[in-house]
Design an enzyme around this catalytic site. Structure first.
Site, mmCIF file in Angstrom:
data_model
loop_
_atom_site.group_PDB
_atom_site.id
_atom_site.type_symbol
_atom_site.label_atom_id
_atom_site.label_comp_id
_atom_site.label_asym_id
_atom_site.label_seq_id
_atom_site.Cartn_x
_atom_site.Cartn_y
_atom_site.Cartn_z
ATOM 1 N N LYS A 83 0.863 -1.343 0.034
ATOM 2 C CA LYS A 83 0.149 0.192 0.085
ATOM 3 C C LYS A 83 0.875 1.356 0.206
ATOM 4 O O LYS A 83 2.067 1.112 0.152
ATOM 5 C CB LYS A 83 -0.751 0.004 1.209
ATOM 6 C CG LYS A 83 -0.163 0.106 2.747
ATOM 7 C CD LYS A 83 -1.330 -0.233 3.930
ATOM 8 C CE LYS A 83 -0.241 -0.259 5.083
ATOM 9 N NZ LYS A 83 -0.949 -0.921 6.170
ATOM 10 N N TYR A 86 14.963 30.771 8.864
ATOM 11 C CA TYR A 86 13.866 31.366 8.830
ATOM 12 C C TYR A 86 13.552 31.433 10.321
ATOM 13 O O TYR A 86 13.975 30.529 11.448
ATOM 14 C CB TYR A 86 12.433 30.461 8.400
ATOM 15 C CG TYR A 86 12.139 30.540 6.911
ATOM 16 C CD1 TYR A 86 11.701 31.806 6.485
ATOM 17 C CD2 TYR A 86 12.288 29.432 6.225
ATOM 18 C CE1 TYR A 86 11.477 31.992 5.123
ATOM 19 C CE2 TYR A 86 11.890 29.551 4.760
ATOM 20 C CZ TYR A 86 11.397 31.000 4.281
ATOM 21 O OH TYR A 86 11.188 30.944 3.002
HETATM 22 C C1 LIG Z 1 -0.278 -1.641 6.993
HETATM 23 C C2 LIG Z 1 -0.931 -3.048 7.347
HETATM 24 C C3 LIG Z 1 -0.119 -4.214 7.421
HETATM 25 C C4 LIG Z 1 1.356 -3.988 7.260
HETATM 26 O O1 LIG Z 1 1.921 -3.521 8.652
HETATM 27 P P1 LIG Z 1 3.625 -3.340 8.810
HETATM 28 O O2 LIG Z 1 3.609 -3.207 10.198
HETATM 29 O O3 LIG Z 1 4.056 -2.559 7.949
HETATM 30 O O4 LIG Z 1 4.150 -4.956 8.608
HETATM 31 C C5 LIG Z 1 -0.611 -5.438 7.649
HETATM 32 N N1 LIG Z 1 -1.810 -5.508 7.812
HETATM 33 C C6 LIG Z 1 -2.939 -4.508 7.775
HETATM 34 C C7 LIG Z 1 -4.011 -4.747 7.869
HETATM 35 C C8 LIG Z 1 -2.140 -3.156 7.611
HETATM 36 O O5 LIG Z 1 -2.989 -2.103 7.611
#
Ligand SMILES: *Cc1c(COP(=O)(O)O)cnc(C)c1O
Length: 378
Positions: free
Chosen positions: A50, A271
């Site tokens: 994702k 800044y």
């Molecule tokens: C993002 C996510 C993962 C992956 O988690 P990590 O901590 O990056 O390994 C797994 N399951 C779900 C439902 C997630 O939203």
């Protein structure tokens, strides 16, 4: 008369013009996949890609994971799933963690993407599409085992258990849940969620089960079930807070020095004049800023490295540049056009995150779109 075509200068393939260079080591991601898969024994190892594979580029990352044997991919959004389908062979399972936006069931049914059903409303919409199209549609069910974020509540699971026809028309491909505290192995909430998941999934029709994210894999075999869903650890982030990191670093970020100046004691920098030189100093201005995901909270806190020597960030982070104290190195060894390390062997992503008051996930998913991206694969 000869009409001249307008001359276009293409510098997109020229890293020497880029303000900063992001190097993604695909062979490290492969090695991380093998390491995680090796921890799993019987369970399969999926991959969470994702948010564009946590900012590293899903179109590059997903195909190499496929070649390592990964057949289960997870994205958050329907559109991410559509994009992923264009870079993976048919036949892989692509799960949409956030479920479907209402009204998109018909389109989704035609794609073969697998929505994660998080509520009774989503379940009803998906079974209605199966009825309408007279088709069996693939589905994953998410159970909320103790995070109160996404997934069916225990009462929803009981409803489905009492009325199994609510699943009519669906091929149940996965029953899953997500851990709230997996990166803290001593936290009792992990066991509580494990027991809740075990007992709730037993009320549903038999289907493969998944609970563990990256950190969950390191909680041990009780948490592995049939499929794991690592994200962060694939990309080299430390899976367990406070422990050493067994993963291979997959990201390197180098940014260009665009100017070096000498300032006298008392001279303010940047800044708000939030930093003042306490001695005659050399200041290097570097071509990365908060618009590139170099978070503003790193002002007067973070550092960059030149040949292993620390150069503290002084002054605030600007949109397109930062200023660092280069006095320890001096003008002889530094020059405009040279590169300094922002993420790399002297400063892993997790360390940057700690200085910024955040987690590695946020650093990676904020990596900017102005970087020249270099993908390495041995
Ligand atoms: C993002 C996510 C993962 C992956 O988690 P990590 O901590 O990056 O390994 C797994 N399951 C779900 C439902 C997630 O939203």
């Amino acid at each position: 008369m000869i009409a001249l075509a307008p001359r276009r200068l293409s510098i997109t393939d020229n890293s020497s013009a880029a303000g900063a260079i992001l190097t993604v080591d695909l062979s490290a991601i492969r090695a991380n996949y093998r390491l995680l898969a090796g921890c799993l024994k019987r369970a399969a190892c999926g991959a969470v890609v994702k948010a564009d594979a946590y900012g590293l580029g899903a179109a590059h990352v997903a195909p190499i994971l496929y070649r390592e044997g990964c057949r289960h991919f997870f994205v958050a959004h329907f559109e991410e799933g559509l994009a992923l389908q264009t870079v993976l062979p048919p036949g892989v399972s692509i799960f949409i963690l956030n479920g479907l936006p209402f009204g998109w069931e018909k389109v989704c049914a035609e794609t073969g993407l697998i929505p994660v059903i998080n509520s009774i409303e989503q379940l009803n919409a998906w079974t209605a599409e199966a009825r309408r199209a007279s088709r069996i549609l693939p589905a994953a069910l998410q159970i909320d085992s103790g995070m109160a974020r996404l997934g069916l509540a225990a009462s929803d699971v009981n409803l489905i258990a009492a009325e199994p026809e609510r699943l009519a028309g669906l091929a149940l491909r996965l029953v899953m849940s997500h851990l709230a505290c997996a990166d803290d192995p001593g936290n009792g909430a992990n066991r509580v969620q494990l027991e809740a998941f075990r007992s709730l999934r037993a009320r549903l029709p038999a289907a493969p089960a998944a609970l563990a994210n990256s950190a969950g894999i390191f909680l041990g075999p009780d948490y592995h079930f049939d499929l794991a869903r690592p994200g962060a650890a694939l990309y080299g982030l430390r899976p367990v807070a406070g422990a050493s990191n067994p993963m291979h670093p997959a990201v390197r970020l180098d940014a260009r020095i665009i100017q070096i100046r000498e300032i006298s004691e008392g001279t303010p920098v940047g800044y708000g004049h939030s930093w003042r030189a306490t001695r005659p100093s050399w200041i290097a201005t570097i071509s990365v800023g908060y618009a590139d995901g170099w978070l503003r909270s790193l002002g007067n806190r973070g550092a960059v490295y030149f040949e292993g020597v620390r150069m503290p960030i002084v002054g605030r982070i600007s949109m397109d540049s930062i200023t660092a104290d280069a006095t320890a190195i001096g003008p002889k060894r530094l020059s405009p056009g040279g590169l300094v390390e922002l993420i790399g062997p002297h400063q892993p992503v997790d360390d940057v995150a700690e200085q910024a008051g955040t987690i590695g996930y946020e650093i990676l998913t904020n990596l900017g779109c102005r970087y020249y991206r270099n993908y390495l694969d041995a």
